[in-house]
Design an enzyme around this catalytic site. Structure first.
Site, short mmCIF file in Angstrom:
data_model
loop_
_atom_site.label_atom_id
_atom_site.label_comp_id
_atom_site.label_asym_id
_atom_site.label_seq_id
_atom_site.Cartn_x
_atom_site.Cartn_y
_atom_site.Cartn_z
N PRO A 23 -3.93 -5.81 -5.38
CA PRO A 23 -3.42 -4.71 -4.57
C PRO A 23 -3.62 -4.99 -3.08
CG PRO A 23 -5.59 -4.14 -5.37
CD PRO A 23 -5.28 -5.54 -5.89
N ALA A 24 -2.98 -4.18 -2.25
CA ALA A 24 -3.14 -4.30 -0.79
C ALA A 24 -4.54 -3.87 -0.38
CB ALA A 24 -2.09 -3.45 -0.09
N TRP A 82 0.80 -1.23 0.00
CA TRP A 82 0.00 0.00 0.00
C TRP A 82 0.83 1.27 0.00
CZ3 TRP A 82 2.05 2.15 4.18
CH2 TRP A 82 2.53 1.29 5.18
N ASN A 83 2.14 1.16 0.23
CA ASN A 83 2.88 2.41 0.50
C ASN A 83 3.06 3.27 -0.75
OD1 ASN A 83 4.69 0.46 -0.43
ND2 ASN A 83 6.40 1.33 0.69
N GLY A 143 6.61 -6.46 -1.10
CA GLY A 143 6.02 -6.47 0.23
C GLY A 143 7.01 -6.98 1.25
N SER A 144 6.48 -7.66 2.24
CA SER A 144 7.32 -8.05 3.38
C SER A 144 8.01 -9.40 3.14
CB SER A 144 6.45 -8.14 4.63
OG SER A 144 5.47 -9.15 4.46
N GLU A 194 14.12 -3.49 9.58
CA GLU A 194 13.49 -2.37 8.90
C GLU A 194 12.39 -1.77 9.79
OE1 GLU A 194 10.64 -3.30 5.75
OE2 GLU A 194 11.58 -1.73 4.54
N CYS A 238 10.54 1.56 1.23
CA CYS A 238 11.55 0.50 1.28
C CYS A 238 12.95 1.08 1.11
CB CYS A 238 11.26 -0.53 0.20
SG CYS A 238 11.01 0.22 -1.41
N GLU A 263 10.40 -8.13 -4.28
CA GLU A 263 11.00 -6.84 -3.88
C GLU A 263 10.61 -6.61 -2.43
OE1 GLU A 263 12.93 -4.92 -5.56
OE2 GLU A 263 12.62 -5.39 -7.67
N LEU A 264 11.58 -6.68 -1.54
CA LEU A 264 11.26 -6.70 -0.11
C LEU A 264 11.79 -5.45 0.59
CD1 LEU A 264 12.02 -10.49 0.31
CD2 LEU A 264 9.95 -9.38 -0.54
P1 NAP Z 1 2.72 -7.28 3.00
O1 NAP Z 1 1.97 -7.45 4.25
O2 NAP Z 1 3.76 -8.29 2.66
O3 NAP Z 1 1.62 -7.18 1.85
C1 NAP Z 1 1.97 -7.03 0.51
C2 NAP Z 1 0.91 -7.66 -0.38
O4 NAP Z 1 0.85 -9.07 -0.14
C3 NAP Z 1 -0.50 -7.14 -0.11
O5 NAP Z 1 -1.20 -7.09 -1.33
C4 NAP Z 1 -1.07 -8.22 0.80
O6 NAP Z 1 -2.48 -8.29 0.74
C5 NAP Z 1 -0.48 -9.46 0.19
N1 NAP Z 1 -0.45 -10.58 1.12
C6 NAP Z 1 -0.57 -10.57 2.47
N2 NAP Z 1 -0.48 -11.82 2.96
C7 NAP Z 1 -0.27 -12.64 1.92
C8 NAP Z 1 -0.07 -14.03 1.77
N3 NAP Z 1 -0.04 -14.85 2.82
N4 NAP Z 1 0.11 -14.52 0.52
C9 NAP Z 1 0.12 -13.72 -0.54
N5 NAP Z 1 -0.08 -12.39 -0.47
C10 NAP Z 1 -0.27 -11.85 0.73
O7 NAP Z 1 3.49 -5.90 2.97
P2 NAP Z 1 2.96 -4.48 3.42
O8 NAP Z 1 2.93 -4.41 4.90
O9 NAP Z 1 1.74 -4.13 2.70
O10 NAP Z 1 4.16 -3.57 2.84
C11 NAP Z 1 5.31 -3.32 3.55
C12 NAP Z 1 6.52 -4.08 3.07
O11 NAP Z 1 6.76 -3.94 1.67
C13 NAP Z 1 7.78 -3.55 3.72
O12 NAP Z 1 8.61 -4.60 4.16
C14 NAP Z 1 8.46 -2.78 2.60
O13 NAP Z 1 9.80 -2.56 2.75
C15 NAP Z 1 8.13 -3.59 1.42
N6 NAP Z 1 8.29 -2.79 0.22
C16 NAP Z 1 9.30 -3.11 -0.66
C17 NAP Z 1 9.48 -2.35 -1.80
C18 NAP Z 1 10.54 -2.68 -2.81
O14 NAP Z 1 10.47 -2.22 -3.91
N7 NAP Z 1 11.53 -3.47 -2.49
C19 NAP Z 1 8.65 -1.27 -2.05
C20 NAP Z 1 7.66 -0.97 -1.15
C21 NAP Z 1 7.49 -1.75 -0.02
P3 NAP Z 1 -3.39 -7.70 1.93
O15 NAP Z 1 -3.33 -6.24 1.83
O16 NAP Z 1 -4.73 -8.22 1.58
O17 NAP Z 1 -2.84 -8.22 3.21
MG MG Z 2 -1.31 -6.05 4.63
#
Ligand code: NAP
Ligand code: MG
Length: 442
Positions: free
Chosen positions: A154-155, A129-130, A206-207, A346, A262, A228-229
């Site tokens: 999407p998130a 979502w960020n 994401g994470s 992080e 990130c 991309e984490l």
């Molecule tokens: P997240 O919890 O990992 O969620 C990312 C996406 O994955 C969302 O669409 C989420 O859907 C979905 N998701 C959640 N649980 C899942 C599962 N078990 N299986 C498959 N998909 C699932 O991450 P976030 O909290 O939204 O974002 C923060 C993280 O992203 C941070 O660690 C940040 O550093 C990283 N990030 C990395 C970059 C890069 O380019 N490297 C850029 C931006 C952010 P829901 O919304 O429905 O949970």
């Molecule tokens: Mg989430």
């Protein structure tokens, strides 16, 4: 599922909660559209993606408003995200036209090798979502350029901006089924996408925790994967650095998007003699900063927890207050070292730790210590020394004397614990291709 504006909780939309059946329908639609899109000439694909980019421009105010509402970021920042993401779409429209095969000649004109790119197939793009527009378009645009069809997930915090991007793709005339979206719960939709036999690639941002789950589903099915984490950006300030530039990098990139980025700077590494002059300048800028909105309650709680833990470990914390439930003030932490969570993991909240290190070698070692490798920063007046230091940093990107790190034509990706694969640039296009070698022997 209701979507709420982050600043005031006002309902701003309703999206479907997709189940495995809905994912299956999307995967079939994307799969059915694949032969036609793959067979479209590179020039025609380029034209279609170019039309898409121009229509996104026409709707950019609307998209930015959705981002500002969903994420809670200031409207000018939302506009900046949208504008830069549209540049990425323009870039890959051009790349689509340049995606040609190569002929490697042998003894005669007919013999030799033709090496041609082919789209990997149906791509599932799972995004956080960020930066809800940028992180969709970084995947969608090169995937389309390569000839893939796409399903966006999407998130839950920010599905409306992503929905708008997909809606505009239809309006721009991309054929039905080429760009699809499924909204809903991450684990449910994520598993259905990552295990679906018709999905060839999962492109995830994401994470780390979720990345490992996705990899667990995708790997035994031999799906292409890009992850991309998170990051834990270090700013290495060399002894001859212009401290005003270093402070600008630390402030701009430490607190960007209320720390929910990130590529944020989370640690500033300084040799002892420059710590005080740096902090003196830093505090002047720091005093002018305004609180920002944290997009999630989880992030808000983490911010408080990280700062409490650092205080208990004897660190000094300036700022960091939570006001009005969703707003946090940026925080400056001094006296924290390894073992304190905010310098090991992080934060994803607006926290910058300033750390003294004996020398540049120690700064490099500290920068590389946590298992991240997305973006690091170096400041110094001697460019040769900056480049040598940058070369020793274990990250996919190193920014020197500035903080604008992302450009459409250069690769962006995490090393080590920050991920797998690359987005943007030529590698970010080829990540959506598989290669066929046609060997003509006689
Ligand atoms: P997240 O919890 O990992 O969620 C990312 C996406 O994955 C969302 O669409 C989420 O859907 C979905 N998701 C959640 N649980 C899942 C599962 N078990 N299986 C498959 N998909 C699932 O991450 P976030 O909290 O939204 O974002 C923060 C993280 O992203 C941070 O660690 C940040 O550093 C990283 N990030 C990395 C970059 C890069 O380019 N490297 C850029 C931006 C952010 P829901 O919304 O429905 O949970
Ligand atoms: Mg989430």
């Amino acid at each position: 599922m209701e979507v709420h504006a982050r600043r005031d909780g006002r309902p701003i939309g309703v999206v479907a909660a997709a189940d495995a059946d809905a994912v299956d329908r999307a995967a079939r639609a994307a799969h059915d559209a694949l032969p036609g899109w793959r067979a479209t000439s590179p020039a025609a694909r380029a034209a279609a993606i170019g039309r898409y980019a121009r229509l996104l421009e026409q709707f950019s105010d609307l998209i930015a408003e959705r981002v500002a509402d969903e994420v809670g970021k200031p409207l000018p920042e939302a506009h900046a995200e949208v504008a830069r993401a549209i540049d990425v779409v323009h870039h890959f429209a051009g790349e689509a036209a340049r995606l040609w095969s190569a002929h490697l000649p042998a003894e005669s004109l007919v013999t030799g090798s033709t090496v041609r790119p082919d789209p990997v197939g149906v791509v599932a793009a799972i995004t956080p979502w960020n930066f809800p527009v940028a992180l969709v378009l970084w995947k969608l645009a090169p995937a389309l350029a390569a000839g893939c069809t796409v399903i966006v997930k999407p998130a839950q915090e920010a599905p409306l901006a992503a929905w708008t991007l997909v809606d505009i793709a239809q309006q721009a005339g991309l054929p039905p089924g080429v760009v699809n979206i499924v909204t809903g719960d991450g684990p449910t939709v994520g598993e259905a996408l990552s295990t679906h036999p018709l999905v060839a690639k999962v492109a995830f941002t994401g994470s780390r925790r979720v990345a490992e789950q996705i990899a667990g589903w995708a790997a035994p099915r031999l799906k292409h994967l890009s992850l991309e984490l998170g990051g834990h950006g270090a700013l290495v300030v060399l002894p001859d650095a212009d401290l005003d530039v270093a402070v600008d990098v630390a402030i701009s990139q430490g607190y960007v998007n209320t720390g929910q980025a990130c590529y944020a700077v989370n640690r500033v590494l300084l040799t002892p003699d420059v710590v005080e002059p740096f902090l003196e300048r830093f505090r002047v800028r720091f005093a002018e900063l305004k609180p920002g909105v944290m997009t999630t309650d989880r992030g808000l709680a983490r911010h408080v927890m990280l700062l409490d833990e650092a205080r208990n470990a004897g660190a000094l914390v300036d700022g960091g207050e939570v006001t009005d439930g969703r707003w946090v003030h940026p925080a400056l932490v001094t006296g924290a070292g390894p073992g304190v969570r905010l310098v090991d993991e992080e934060p994803f909240t607006p926290i910058v730790a300033v750390m003294a290190v004996p020398d540049v070698d120690a700064a490099v070692a500290e920068a590389n210590r946590p298992d991240y490798g997305l973006v690091n920063y170096v400041c110094g007046e001697d460019l040769r020394a900056c480049l040598e230091t940058a070369g020793r940093l274990q990250s996919g990107t190193v920014a020197i004397n500035g903080w604008r790190v992302v450009v459409p034509h250069a690769p962006y990706g995490g090393w080590r614990g920050s991920g797998l694969g690359t987005e943007l640039g030529r590698p970010g296009l080829e990540a959506f291709c598989r290669w066929q070698h046609l060997r003509v022997l006689r």
